[in-house]
Design a protein around this motif. Structure first.
Motif, PDB file in Angstrom:
ATOM      1  N   ALA A 220      28.670  18.340  45.711  1.00  0.00           N
ATOM      2  CA  ALA A 220      30.016  18.512  45.587  1.00  0.00           C
ATOM      3  C   ALA A 220      30.738  19.738  46.098  1.00  0.00           C
ATOM      4  O   ALA A 220      31.701  19.674  46.710  1.00  0.00           O
ATOM      5  N   TYR A 228      36.926  23.360  43.615  1.00  0.00           N
ATOM      6  CA  TYR A 228      36.392  21.991  43.580  1.00  0.00           C
ATOM      7  C   TYR A 228      36.429  21.522  42.180  1.00  0.00           C
ATOM      8  O   TYR A 228      36.287  20.336  42.050  1.00  0.00           O
ATOM      9  N   ASP A 241      35.666  13.110  40.717  1.00  0.00           N
ATOM     10  CA  ASP A 241      35.636  13.007  42.311  1.00  0.00           C
ATOM     11  C   ASP A 241      34.164  12.421  42.653  1.00  0.00           C
ATOM     12  O   ASP A 241      33.287  12.898  42.108  1.00  0.00           O
ATOM     13  N   ALA A 243      32.075  12.721  44.603  1.00  0.00           N
ATOM     14  CA  ALA A 243      31.069  13.775  44.918  1.00  0.00           C
ATOM     15  C   ALA A 243      30.258  14.363  43.871  1.00  0.00           C
ATOM     16  O   ALA A 243      29.179  14.881  44.135  1.00  0.00           O
ATOM     17  N   PHE A 244      30.950  14.688  42.644  1.00  0.00           N
ATOM     18  CA  PHE A 244      30.189  15.201  41.303  1.00  0.00           C
ATOM     19  C   PHE A 244      29.111  14.130  40.991  1.00  0.00           C
ATOM     20  O   PHE A 244      28.075  14.427  40.842  1.00  0.00           O
ATOM     21  N   ASN A 247      26.435  14.467  43.509  1.00  0.00           N
ATOM     22  CA  ASN A 247      25.641  15.680  43.153  1.00  0.00           C
ATOM     23  C   ASN A 247      24.533  15.609  42.343  1.00  0.00           C
ATOM     24  O   ASN A 247      23.293  16.083  42.280  1.00  0.00           O
TER      25      ASN A 247
END
Length: 458
Positions: A220, A228, A241, A243-244, A247
């Motif tokens: 992330a 972020y 998001d 991306a988390f 991650n």
């Protein structure tokens, strides 16, 4: 008002508990010695000579062991400045050590300068009135001339600290493990390739497991960059998001599907969160996300005897050919206590630490100076030590860790940052101990972080 009341309440609690806190044994690594009492104003008569003043004494707290450079730095300063003498006190940079520092600051103990090692911690200390606004000391010009402005943290557009090191993130690798598996150390790679290599490096020989990796990159952070945790200018958290989820899903799958990362239960049981060097140097893992500060342990062959080479690779990325942030940052932020009685003297020492001091004495602690004038060749030699070729892939270190093109992340939005940091820790503990699912983790972090942001705004 809410924050003021919170800190006043915390101060009252700490005053009640202070005696118990500092009664801990001095044999404990987390214990600190009380500095000697100072005469009010810092000046006193020297025996019968009323015209001779005692030198000003400054107390500085930092997280680097004194023997790894800070004491030599202080000794050099003290020799050159007989009128301003400095004592360095080490605190362990973990939850317990930071609590002790905060306790001492709030209790009014003499601490003139101290170090913080992350934006949430800095934010808490600034908002708690424990840090001096450095604007009146010419800090803006000093930082611009000596550090540069990229990656430098400001709180409400003001500087309360000076970064003294660069801490790029990279993969630290046991080259022998790669050679044994017939794997070439990558100069670029994707997250999928990283995961496959971690599986190939994992082995169980004679009942002893060596895991392919200790941890996984902060995807992330690499994808989203600055701030972020937040969206909508800090009015809402950003944990929904995708991306988390990517991650935490990567690390979770590597741990429980691939069995290629070090067990999180062991991380907690052995208290490895802040200092995980043992598992790498004891060959319990073949690679780990790391920063240069850990190289001081690689160099300590008395405590960690080994003959294999440590090499380095850049962080694996989601897709080759795309630009991503390095997850590292400027760090080791030196701050002035707002209650210091020797502020000008403290400022002079802070400037020295951030420039010649760091470049001369902190290299063997694995600290890349943030100072512009530091010589890269001298930095590499100082960090890797006299036996560099026997312990390290020197060229790989220069290529990966001293890459002049690295852009360091700096967060400028800090709403409820200390609270969010604690929320992430609590929820990650539950996730990686299989007490909740990845989706539950995302849901809980998002909800709790939004609540913390809302409460901070009231």
């Amino acid at each position: 008002m809410r924050k003021t009341l919170k800190w006043l309440s915390l101060t009252l609690i700490i005053c009640v508990l202070l005696t118990a806190v500092f009664a801990c044994s001095k044999s404990d690594d987390n214990a600190v010695e009380q500095p000697p009492a100072q005469n009010e104003g810092g000046d006193s008569s020297n025996g019968g000579d009323s015209g001779k003043k005692e030198p000003v004494k400054l107390i500085v707290w930092g997280g680097v062991p004194a023997e790894n450079g800070p004491q030599d730095l202080v000794d050099a300063w003290n020799k050159a400045h007989p009128d301003i003498q400095v004592e360095y006190i080490r605190f362990v940079n973990d939850d317990t050590g930071n609590t002790k520092l905060d306790t001492a600051l709030l209790a009014g103990e003499q601490i003139d300068a101290y170090f913080s090692y992350g934006v949430p911690t800095m934010t808490k200390r600034i908002e708690g009135g424990m840090a001096e606004d450095l604007s009146s000391y010419g800090v803006d010009d000093f930082v611009k001339e000596n550090i540069g402005e990229e990656g430098v943290f400001k709180y409400k557009d003001k500087l309360f600290s000076i970064p003294t090191t660069k801490e790029p993130a990279y993969m630290m690798i046991n080259k022998s493990a790669f050679d044994e598996a017939g794997i070439e150390v990558p100069t670029e790679w994707t997250l999928d390739e990283f995961r496959e290599i971690a599986k190939k490096l994992t082995k169980n020989a004679d009942g002893k497991v060596r895991y392919g990796a200790y941890n996984a990159p902060d995807v992330a952070r690499m994808v989203l960059g600055d701030n972020y945790w937040y969206k909508n200018e800090g009015s809402e958290s950003n944990f929904d998001d995708p991306a988390f989820k990517t991650n935490v899903q990567l690390y979770y799958d590597m741990m429980y599907t691939d069995n290629s990362t070090f067990p999180y239960s062991e991380v907690l049981a052995r208290k490895l969160q802040a200092y995980p060097q043992d598992v790498f140097l004891n060959q319990e893992v073949a690679m780990m996300v790391s920063s240069p500060w850990m190289l001081r342990y690689v160099n300590n062959t008395e405590e960690y005897p080994h003959e294999w080479i440590t090499t380095f690779a850049p962080l694996p990325v989601p897709e080759k050919g795309k630009e991503y942030y390095n997850a590292g940052s400027l760090n080791n932020w030196i701050m002035m206590n707002s209650k210091s009685q020797y502020k000008q003297e403290t400022w002079e020492f802070m400037k020295y630490w951030a420039t010649e001091g760091a470049a001369t004495y902190l290299l063997r602690a694995g600290k890349i100076p943030a100072w512009k004038n530091a010589d890269p060749e001298a930095v590499a030699k100082g960090i890797l030590g006299d036996n560099a070729e026997k312990l390290f892939d020197v060229d790989a270190f220069k290529r990966v860790a001293l890459d002049a093109n690295l852009k360091y992340i700096v967060d400028t939005v800090t709403v409820a940052a200390p609270e969010i940091q604690q929320i992430l820790k609590e929820e990650q503990d539950k996730l990686y101990l299989k007490e909740q699912t990845v989706d539950q983790y995302i849901e809980n972090v998002k909800k709790r972080a939004d609540e913390a942001i809302k409460n901070a705004a009231q």
